[in-house]
Motif scaffolding. Structure first.
Motif, PDB file in Angstrom:
ATOM      1  N   SER A 116       0.834  -1.211   0.000  1.00  0.00           N
ATOM      2  CA  SER A 116       0.000   0.000   0.000  1.00  0.00           C
ATOM      3  C   SER A 116       0.863   1.253   0.000  1.00  0.00           C
ATOM      4  CB  SER A 116      -0.912   0.005   1.228  1.00  0.00           C
ATOM      5  OG  SER A 116      -1.835  -1.065   1.187  1.00  0.00           O
ATOM      6  N   ALA A 117       1.984   1.216   0.723  1.00  0.00           N
ATOM      7  CA  ALA A 117       2.878   2.373   0.781  1.00  0.00           C
ATOM      8  C   ALA A 117       3.455   2.684  -0.596  1.00  0.00           C
ATOM      9  CB  ALA A 117       4.002   2.115   1.780  1.00  0.00           C
ATOM     10  N   LEU A 118       3.864   1.664  -1.330  1.00  0.00           N
ATOM     11  CA  LEU A 118       4.418   1.872  -2.661  1.00  0.00           C
ATOM     12  C   LEU A 118       3.371   2.481  -3.598  1.00  0.00           C
ATOM     13  CD1 LEU A 118       6.470  -1.422  -3.120  1.00  0.00           C
ATOM     14  CD2 LEU A 118       7.354   0.846  -2.553  1.00  0.00           C
ATOM     15  N   LEU A 119       2.139   1.993  -3.512  1.00  0.00           N
ATOM     16  CA  LEU A 119       1.074   2.537  -4.357  1.00  0.00           C
ATOM     17  C   LEU A 119       0.734   3.978  -3.970  1.00  0.00           C
ATOM     18  CD1 LEU A 119      -1.329  -0.535  -4.673  1.00  0.00           C
ATOM     19  CD2 LEU A 119       0.411   0.260  -6.292  1.00  0.00           C
ATOM     20  N   TYR A 120       0.808   4.284  -2.678  1.00  0.00           N
ATOM     21  CA  TYR A 120       0.570   5.657  -2.230  1.00  0.00           C
ATOM     22  C   TYR A 120       1.640   6.582  -2.797  1.00  0.00           C
ATOM     23  CZ  TYR A 120      -0.318   9.576   0.963  1.00  0.00           C
ATOM     24  OH  TYR A 120      -0.595  10.811   1.490  1.00  0.00           O
ATOM     25  N   GLY A 121       2.891   6.115  -2.778  1.00  0.00           N
ATOM     26  CA  GLY A 121       3.966   6.909  -3.356  1.00  0.00           C
ATOM     27  C   GLY A 121       3.731   7.183  -4.832  1.00  0.00           C
ATOM     28  N   MET A 122       3.265   6.176  -5.557  1.00  0.00           N
ATOM     29  CA  MET A 122       2.942   6.353  -6.971  1.00  0.00           C
ATOM     30  C   MET A 122       1.830   7.383  -7.155  1.00  0.00           C
ATOM     31  SD  MET A 122       1.569   3.499  -9.728  1.00  0.00           S
ATOM     32  CE  MET A 122       0.009   3.292  -8.854  1.00  0.00           C
ATOM     33  N   GLU A 123       0.823   7.332  -6.306  1.00  0.00           N
ATOM     34  CA  GLU A 123      -0.289   8.281  -6.404  1.00  0.00           C
ATOM     35  C   GLU A 123       0.186   9.712  -6.184  1.00  0.00           C
ATOM     36  OE1 GLU A 123      -2.976   6.860  -3.478  1.00  0.00           O
ATOM     37  OE2 GLU A 123      -3.521   5.045  -4.609  1.00  0.00           O
ATOM     38  N   GLN A 124       1.134   9.903  -5.269  1.00  0.00           N
ATOM     39  CA  GLN A 124       1.644  11.249  -5.010  1.00  0.00           C
ATOM     40  C   GLN A 124       2.341  11.811  -6.243  1.00  0.00           C
ATOM     41  OE1 GLN A 124       0.450  12.444  -2.026  1.00  0.00           O
ATOM     42  NE2 GLN A 124      -0.362  10.375  -2.263  1.00  0.00           N
ATOM     43  N   ILE A 125       3.034  10.954  -6.970  1.00  0.00           N
ATOM     44  CA  ILE A 125       3.704  11.390  -8.192  1.00  0.00           C
ATOM     45  C   ILE A 125       2.693  11.671  -9.297  1.00  0.00           C
ATOM     46  CG2 ILE A 125       5.227  10.621 -10.064  1.00  0.00           C
ATOM     47  CD1 ILE A 125       6.916   9.211  -7.934  1.00  0.00           C
ATOM     48  N   GLN A 154       3.411  -7.351  -6.300  1.00  0.00           N
ATOM     49  CA  GLN A 154       2.334  -6.883  -7.180  1.00  0.00           C
ATOM     50  C   GLN A 154       2.318  -5.364  -7.229  1.00  0.00           C
ATOM     51  OE1 GLN A 154      -1.654  -8.640  -6.576  1.00  0.00           O
ATOM     52  NE2 GLN A 154      -2.477  -6.563  -6.637  1.00  0.00           N
ATOM     53  N   ALA A 155       2.453  -4.721  -6.066  1.00  0.00           N
ATOM     54  CA  ALA A 155       2.483  -3.258  -6.012  1.00  0.00           C
ATOM     55  C   ALA A 155       3.733  -2.728  -6.709  1.00  0.00           C
ATOM     56  CB  ALA A 155       2.443  -2.799  -4.562  1.00  0.00           C
ATOM     57  N   ARG A 156       4.863  -3.380  -6.460  1.00  0.00           N
ATOM     58  CA  ARG A 156       6.103  -2.949  -7.119  1.00  0.00           C
ATOM     59  C   ARG A 156       5.942  -2.963  -8.634  1.00  0.00           C
ATOM     60  NH1 ARG A 156      10.311  -7.500  -7.273  1.00  0.00           N
ATOM     61  NH2 ARG A 156       8.662  -8.166  -8.705  1.00  0.00           N
ATOM     62  N   ASP A 157       5.405  -4.051  -9.167  1.00  0.00           N
ATOM     63  CA  ASP A 157       5.258  -4.172 -10.617  1.00  0.00           C
ATOM     64  C   ASP A 157       4.330  -3.100 -11.169  1.00  0.00           C
ATOM     65  OD1 ASP A 157       6.928  -6.333 -10.440  1.00  0.00           O
ATOM     66  OD2 ASP A 157       5.345  -7.846 -10.652  1.00  0.00           O
ATOM     67  N   GLN A 158       3.303  -2.742 -10.413  1.00  0.00           N
ATOM     68  CA  GLN A 158       2.374  -1.700 -10.857  1.00  0.00           C
ATOM     69  C   GLN A 158       3.068  -0.335 -10.896  1.00  0.00           C
ATOM     70  OE1 GLN A 158      -1.387  -1.818  -8.799  1.00  0.00           O
ATOM     71  NE2 GLN A 158      -2.023   0.198  -9.546  1.00  0.00           N
ATOM     72  N   VAL A 159       3.875  -0.063  -9.882  1.00  0.00           N
ATOM     73  CA  VAL A 159       4.606   1.201  -9.833  1.00  0.00           C
ATOM     74  C   VAL A 159       5.608   1.291 -10.981  1.00  0.00           C
ATOM     75  CG1 VAL A 159       6.235   2.574  -8.488  1.00  0.00           C
ATOM     76  CG2 VAL A 159       4.307   1.477  -7.344  1.00  0.00           C
ATOM     77  N   VAL A 160       6.359   0.226 -11.190  1.00  0.00           N
ATOM     78  CA  VAL A 160       7.367   0.210 -12.253  1.00  0.00           C
ATOM     79  C   VAL A 160       6.709   0.352 -13.621  1.00  0.00           C
ATOM     80  CG1 VAL A 160       9.133  -1.211 -13.384  1.00  0.00           C
ATOM     81  CG2 VAL A 160       9.048  -1.063 -10.889  1.00  0.00           C
ATOM     82  N   ALA A 161       5.540  -0.289 -13.807  1.00  0.00           N
ATOM     83  CA  ALA A 161       4.813  -0.182 -15.080  1.00  0.00           C
ATOM     84  C   ALA A 161       4.373   1.252 -15.365  1.00  0.00           C
ATOM     85  CB  ALA A 161       3.602  -1.113 -15.067  1.00  0.00           C
ATOM     86  N   ALA A 162       4.260   2.066 -14.307  1.00  0.00           N
ATOM     87  CA  ALA A 162       3.878   3.474 -14.462  1.00  0.00           C
ATOM     88  C   ALA A 162       5.079   4.357 -14.777  1.00  0.00           C
ATOM     89  CB  ALA A 162       3.183   3.966 -13.197  1.00  0.00           C
ATOM     90  N   GLY A 192      12.851  -1.711  -8.235  1.00  0.00           N
ATOM     91  CA  GLY A 192      12.486  -2.005  -9.613  1.00  0.00           C
ATOM     92  C   GLY A 192      12.557  -0.762 -10.472  1.00  0.00           C
ATOM     93  N   GLY A 193      12.655  -0.968 -11.785  1.00  0.00           N
ATOM     94  CA  GLY A 193      12.741   0.140 -12.710  1.00  0.00           C
ATOM     95  C   GLY A 193      14.173   0.407 -13.136  1.00  0.00           C
ATOM     96  N   PRO A 194      14.363   1.278 -14.125  1.00  0.00           N
ATOM     97  CA  PRO A 194      15.700   1.561 -14.648  1.00  0.00           C
ATOM     98  C   PRO A 194      16.649   2.087 -13.576  1.00  0.00           C
ATOM     99  CG  PRO A 194      13.999   2.467 -16.092  1.00  0.00           C
ATOM    100  CD  PRO A 194      13.311   2.008 -14.846  1.00  0.00           C
TER     101      PRO A 194
END
Length: 240
Positions: A116-125, A154-162, A192-194
């Motif tokens: 949930s924390a990772l997804l929240y971070g993505m939402e802030q961006i 699962q959350a990590r992959d969603q963030v990286v996909a964004a 995850g990510g570049p």
């Protein structure tokens, strides 16, 4: 009336323009039950000290845009934004961010919800009015527990996909954590990510140094493994 309408139309696009900067950086810090009040205050002070370090400010000023956007979020069962998005471009703006970090009451508590924390971070961006050349979540924590929310990977992959990179700062305590090597666990499940990387930090004075080192790498868009990283971090060796 015609002139008024024309003025409004011309003004509208300018008002809607996004702020452009080199890096959008979410500092996502552990505030779960394993972090007591003194440790929470120490974490905030460590980030405040790191972002006002002359080497960190110099790294920011050497970016393509000469600035970064940063926000500080604490996570536990819930997530709470402690310092909202701030454009940091010099020592004054870095100090403004650091000062805002010290003092606000604890707003996140409970057990772990890393996904949930990772997804929240993505939402802030995704929800801000800033357009960064790079987008990074800087996650720190002292365990791999995930009592609530979606699975971590699962959350990590969603963030990286964004299009967002996740770096990690595992806080290593004496005796380790239940499950073994926390640095390896964060490397396998969170980052995850570049150019993603993880740097372990012990609690205590080493923590502040690790944050400073990690910020310089993230701001410069490099990793601990590259030759340029060694050159960037060389001025820090005297302060160890």
């Amino acid at each position: 009336m015609r002139h008024l309408m024309l003025a409004l139309l011309l003004a509208a696009p300018a008002a809607a323009q996004q702020i452009e900067t080199d890096l959008e950086l979410v500092l996502l810090a552990d505030a779960s039950g394993s972090i007591d009040a003194d440790e929470l205050a120490f974490q905030r002070q460590s980030y405040a000290t790191a972002i006002t370090d002359p080497a960190v400010v110099a790294a920011i000023q050497n970016t393509l845009y000469g600035s970064i956007a940063v926000t500080y979020v604490e996570w536990a069962t819930n997530q709470a934004t402690v310092v909202d998005w701030t454009i940091v471009a010099d020592m004054d703006s870095a100090t403004t961010f650091a000062d805002a970090l010290i003092g606000p009451p604890r707003q996140a508590s409970g057990r772990n919800a890393i996904g949930s924390a990772l997804l929240y971070g993505m939402e802030q961006i995704n929800a801000n009015d800033i357009r960064g050349f790079r987008r990074v979540i800087d996650f720190s924590g002292d365990s791999m527990g995930n009592t609530y929310g979606p699975p971590i990977t699962q959350a990590r992959d969603q963030v990286v996909a964004a299009g967002i990179t996740i770096n990690a700062l595992p806080i290593v305590r004496s005796g380790g954590f239940m499950g073994g090597n926390l640095l390896q666990a964060y490397t396998d499940n969170i980052i995850g990510g570049p150019g993603a990387f993880a740097i372990a930090a012990e609690s205590g004075p080493e923590f502040t140094h690790a944050i400073r080192r990690k910020l310089i790498l993230e701001i410069a868009g490099t990793t601990p493994d590259t030759a340029i990283a060694a050159l960037l971090l060389d001025p820090l060796q005297e302060g160890q």
